[in-house]
Design a protein around this motif. Structure first.
Motif, PDB file in Angstrom:
ATOM      1  N   ARG A 450      45.087  39.623  48.847  1.00 54.26           N
ATOM      2  CA  ARG A 450      45.196  40.900  48.144  1.00 54.26           C
ATOM      3  C   ARG A 450      44.707  40.650  46.730  1.00 54.26           C
ATOM      4  O   ARG A 450      45.217  39.773  46.032  1.00 54.26           O
ATOM      5  N   GLU A 460      53.563  46.425  40.600  1.00 53.25           N
ATOM      6  CA  GLU A 460      53.645  47.773  41.149  1.00 53.25           C
ATOM      7  C   GLU A 460      53.529  47.750  42.665  1.00 53.25           C
ATOM      8  O   GLU A 460      54.237  48.485  43.369  1.00 53.25           O
ATOM      9  N   ALA A 461      52.635  46.894  43.185  1.00 59.76           N
ATOM     10  CA  ALA A 461      52.503  46.780  44.640  1.00 59.76           C
ATOM     11  C   ALA A 461      53.786  46.234  45.259  1.00 59.76           C
ATOM     12  O   ALA A 461      54.205  46.659  46.340  1.00 59.76           O
ATOM     13  N   PHE A 462      54.434  45.315  44.557  1.00 56.45           N
ATOM     14  CA  PHE A 462      55.706  44.775  45.037  1.00 56.45           C
ATOM     15  C   PHE A 462      56.777  45.861  45.076  1.00 56.45           C
ATOM     16  O   PHE A 462      57.497  46.017  46.077  1.00 56.45           O
ATOM     17  N   LYS A 463      56.861  46.649  44.014  1.00 59.37           N
ATOM     18  CA  LYS A 463      57.863  47.712  43.961  1.00 59.37           C
ATOM     19  C   LYS A 463      57.617  48.757  45.049  1.00 59.37           C
ATOM     20  O   LYS A 463      58.558  49.381  45.553  1.00 59.37           O
ATOM     21  N   ALA A 464      56.356  48.930  45.411  1.00 58.39           N
ATOM     22  CA  ALA A 464      56.006  49.905  46.444  1.00 58.39           C
ATOM     23  C   ALA A 464      56.193  49.360  47.853  1.00 58.39           C
ATOM     24  O   ALA A 464      55.916  50.058  48.830  1.00 58.39           O
ATOM     25  N   GLY A 465      56.633  48.097  47.961  1.00 60.87           N
ATOM     26  CA  GLY A 465      56.897  47.506  49.264  1.00 60.87           C
ATOM     27  C   GLY A 465      55.647  47.158  50.051  1.00 60.87           C
ATOM     28  O   GLY A 465      55.659  47.161  51.293  1.00 60.87           O
ATOM     29  N   GLU A 466      54.560  46.833  49.358  1.00 65.33           N
ATOM     30  CA  GLU A 466      53.278  46.596  50.027  1.00 65.33           C
ATOM     31  C   GLU A 466      53.129  45.186  50.576  1.00 65.33           C
ATOM     32  O   GLU A 466      52.202  44.923  51.346  1.00 65.33           O
ATOM     33  N   PHE A 467      54.001  44.272  50.206  1.00 61.84           N
ATOM     34  CA  PHE A 467      53.882  42.886  50.688  1.00 61.84           C
ATOM     35  C   PHE A 467      54.890  42.671  51.814  1.00 61.84           C
ATOM     36  O   PHE A 467      56.080  42.460  51.572  1.00 61.84           O
ATOM     37  N   THR A 468      54.407  42.742  53.024  1.00 63.51           N
ATOM     38  CA  THR A 468      55.303  42.614  54.184  1.00 63.51           C
ATOM     39  C   THR A 468      54.883  41.489  55.119  1.00 63.51           C
ATOM     40  O   THR A 468      55.524  41.262  56.147  1.00 63.51           O
ATOM     41  N   THR A 471      50.671  36.429  52.463  1.00 60.99           N
ATOM     42  CA  THR A 471      49.638  36.956  51.573  1.00 60.99           C
ATOM     43  C   THR A 471      49.258  35.914  50.526  1.00 60.99           C
ATOM     44  O   THR A 471      50.130  35.225  49.984  1.00 60.99           O
ATOM     45  N   ASP A 541      39.802  42.265  49.419  1.00 61.22           N
ATOM     46  CA  ASP A 541      41.043  42.392  50.177  1.00 61.22           C
ATOM     47  C   ASP A 541      40.803  42.057  51.650  1.00 61.22           C
ATOM     48  O   ASP A 541      39.818  42.517  52.249  1.00 61.22           O
TER      49      ASP A 541
END
Length: 601
Positions: A450, A460-468, A471, A541
């Motif tokens: 990423r 911000e990506a972490f707060k949005a839950g994008e790392f599942t 990575t 990405d």
């Protein structure tokens, strides 16, 4: 014990690589030293200006046989590590006067705190401040009235900048005098836990502030083993401190006595004394190899991989990333100090500290003992520890054994067999990784990338839950040409949370991490940087990236990276605000991270 074959080979390689530049440097220094005391070459008018405010010292200053110390100070009272320096000039002047010499503050240098600017715009000036410090010290010493110099500085860019200046004025004997670490506060592991809890929303800012204030709570250096304390280690291993001077707390009788002893020694090693020891004779390739070995044995800051090449270049010595990697491969990791362990530098010092470590490494053939130091000839002097008596400082043999093997171990029974710093190379360029605090099962990470252009975008990506899923987080346009190469230590809590959730994560960046970075594998200082159209600028990405600390490789798999066009970023905002306008010339002229990211060297 004979010198380790790898240490010998690396030293010879550095010597051969540096032959032309080192010979030129030594010739310049020798000619300057041959001119004798600097004041003898000034006119009466020149000298009158220099001594006009010196009161009772005026008569002594006009006598060329009286040694005069130039004090270069990084004092300010915004930095806890430098606040104790406020009263040092008065103490140094009084001690010099009592011992037949004089002392003047030659100049002050800026000293910014990475802890204050961490994650903030102001940190984009941090790395460049090192070169400003070298320039500022040079201005102070250019008055040519000093027979020796005393450098007062501790933290991240301050000591490297001062060493660059000391090497440039290498014909002047010099001693570095530290201020010591603050006493222990909130344990570092507890502070780190609160930071992670704040990152996940489990605690509020009030609890975070409470933890931070309990950790950073008084005068002195921060007690974790980051860049500032790595600097102090380096000054002992390289022979620019008095033995045992690094980790004595501020405001103690022993600390004051060491300052007095440093002042006396600065008088003794001048050209008008009996033991002339100019810096250019101390800072040779053996001293820098000793410093690198110390860095590896202690698990020190990756920032020194940037600073040591710049310091060395000022002395005509050319270091390469392979030197760090090869020395790391044969140097045992002997210390566990936060973030590599739970202890802080006060615990490390109490367990036997640098004196024990130097003795062990000498016995194992991993250090050059035949070096010149400010204390005398031979690094064996630095296995001793200072004792305070009625007559001042005396030296006695150190403990000779660890007093806590959970913090400090002998070279024959280390925490790990290597120093934990590895050069990385591959189709993404060159960089380094520090693995001393990274679990062995995380030394290899292969995962989709990423790609981000700021650390705030990662958060911000972490707060949005994008790392599942697994990575590799790429943060580019963070190199010296892009924005001054600020530390990305602010990402550490976020990445640590992802790792604790069971994901395999790693960071790949052309930026740098703090000496406080820890358990997340991070490929840093990747160069050529994105702003130089390096391969990191061509990542997309979803690309599969493999970071392998066991083989020393960093690669993107399954794509022809050279065939891609590099991404561009709007960097126009990096040139204004918080003084960034003043540093445009630095961004345009800075060197590669692998070479020290220097501007003035």
């Amino acid at each position: 014990m004979s010198l380790n074959s790898t240490v010998a080979a690396v030293t010879d390689r550095i010597r051969a690589r540096s032959e032309a530049s080192r010979d030129k440097y030594l010739d310049t220094m020798a000619r300057a030293a041959a001119e004798g005391p600097r004041r003898a070459h000034l006119t009466c008018g020149n000298q009158a200006h220099a001594y006009a405010a010196m009161g009772q010292d005026k008569t002594a200053l006009t006598d060329a046989r009286t040694p005069n110390i130039g004090i270069i100070t990084a004092y300010n009272d915004m930095l806890s590590a430098h606040q104790p320096f406020e009263r040092y000039p008065d103490q140094i002047r009084a001690t010099a006067r009592a011992n037949g010499g004089t002392a003047q503050v030659a100049g002050g240098v800026p000293a910014m705190c990475d802890g204050v600017t961490q994650g903030q715009t102001g940190m984009e000036l941090s790395l460049f401040s090192r070169d400003v410090i070298a320039l500022s010290a040079g201005v102070g010493l250019s008055h040519n009235v000093f027979d020796s110099a005393v450098y007062l500085g501790v933290c991240d860019k301050i000591v490297p900048g001062l060493v660059m200046a000391a090497a440039t004025f290498g014909y002047i004997p010099s001693i570095f005098i530290p201020a010591g670490p603050m006493v222990s506060g909130l344990p570092n592991d507890q502070k780190a836990k609160v930071r992670q809890q704040f990152a996940t929303g489990e605690v509020g800012r009030d609890k975070l502030m409470e933890a931070e204030m309990a950790s950073y709570h008084g005068p002195g250096t921060c007690t974790f083993y980051g860049t500032a304390n790595s600097n102090q280690m380096l000054m002992e291993f390289m022979g620019l401190h008095l033995p045992g001077a690094s980790f004595v707390n501020p405001g103690t009788p022993l600390r004051d006595a060491l300052t007095d002893a440093g002042t006396k020694r600065a008088l003794e090693i001048t050209a008008v004394g009996n033991d002339f020891r100019p810096v250019y004779e101390i800072l040779d390739e053996r001293a820098f190899v000793n410093g690198i070995v110390g860095l590896m044995a202690t698990g020190g800051s990756t920032n020194l991989v940037l600073h040591l090449p710049a310091m060395a270049k000022a002395a005509g010595i050319m270091l390469d990333l392979e030197d760090f990697s090869d020395l790391s491969a044969v140097t045992p990791l002997m210390a566990k100090v936060y973030p590599n362990g739970l202890a802080d530098v006060n615990h490390f010092h109490a367990a036997g500290g640098l004196g024990f470590m130097i003795g062990e490494l000498l016995k194992d053939g991993l250090l050059h003992d035949d070096t010149k130091t400010v204390a005398g000839d031979g690094l064996e002097l630095y296995t001793q520890e200072p004792k305070l008596t009625e007559d001042g400082i005396t030296y006695a043999p150190g403990a000779g054994q660890t007093l806590n093997d959970k913090i400090l171990r002998p070279a024959t029974d280390p925490f790990q067999k290597t120093g934990g710093l590895t050069q990385l190379s591959g189709n993404l360029g060159r960089g380094v990784i520090k693995t001393s605090a990274v679990a062995p099962e995380r030394h290899i990470v292969e995962a989709p990338a990423r790609v981000f252009h700021t650390q705030d975008a990662v958060k911000e990506a972490f707060k949005a839950g994008e790392f599942t899923s697994d990575t590799i987080i790429v943060v580019r346009f963070q190199g010296p040409k892009s924005n001054g190469m600020p530390e990305l230590h602010g990402l550490t809590p976020t990445l640590a949370v992802l790792q604790d959730r069971g994901l395999k994560v790693a960071l790949v960046t052309d930026g740098r991490m703090s000496g406080a970075s820890g358990k997340v594998p991070s490929a840093i200082h990747v160069c050529p940087e994105a702003a130089d159209n390096g391969p990191i600028a061509k990542l997309q990405d979803g690309d599969i990236v493999r970071l392998d600390a066991t083989t020393g490789t960093i690669e993107v798999l399954g794509v022809d990276i050279d065939a891609r066009a590099p991404a561009t970023a709007d960097l126009s905002g990096n040139g204004n605000g918080v003084g960034r306008e003043l540093f445009e010339v630095f961004r345009q002229n800075v060197g590669l991270a692998a070479d020290g990211a220097g501007v003035v060297v």
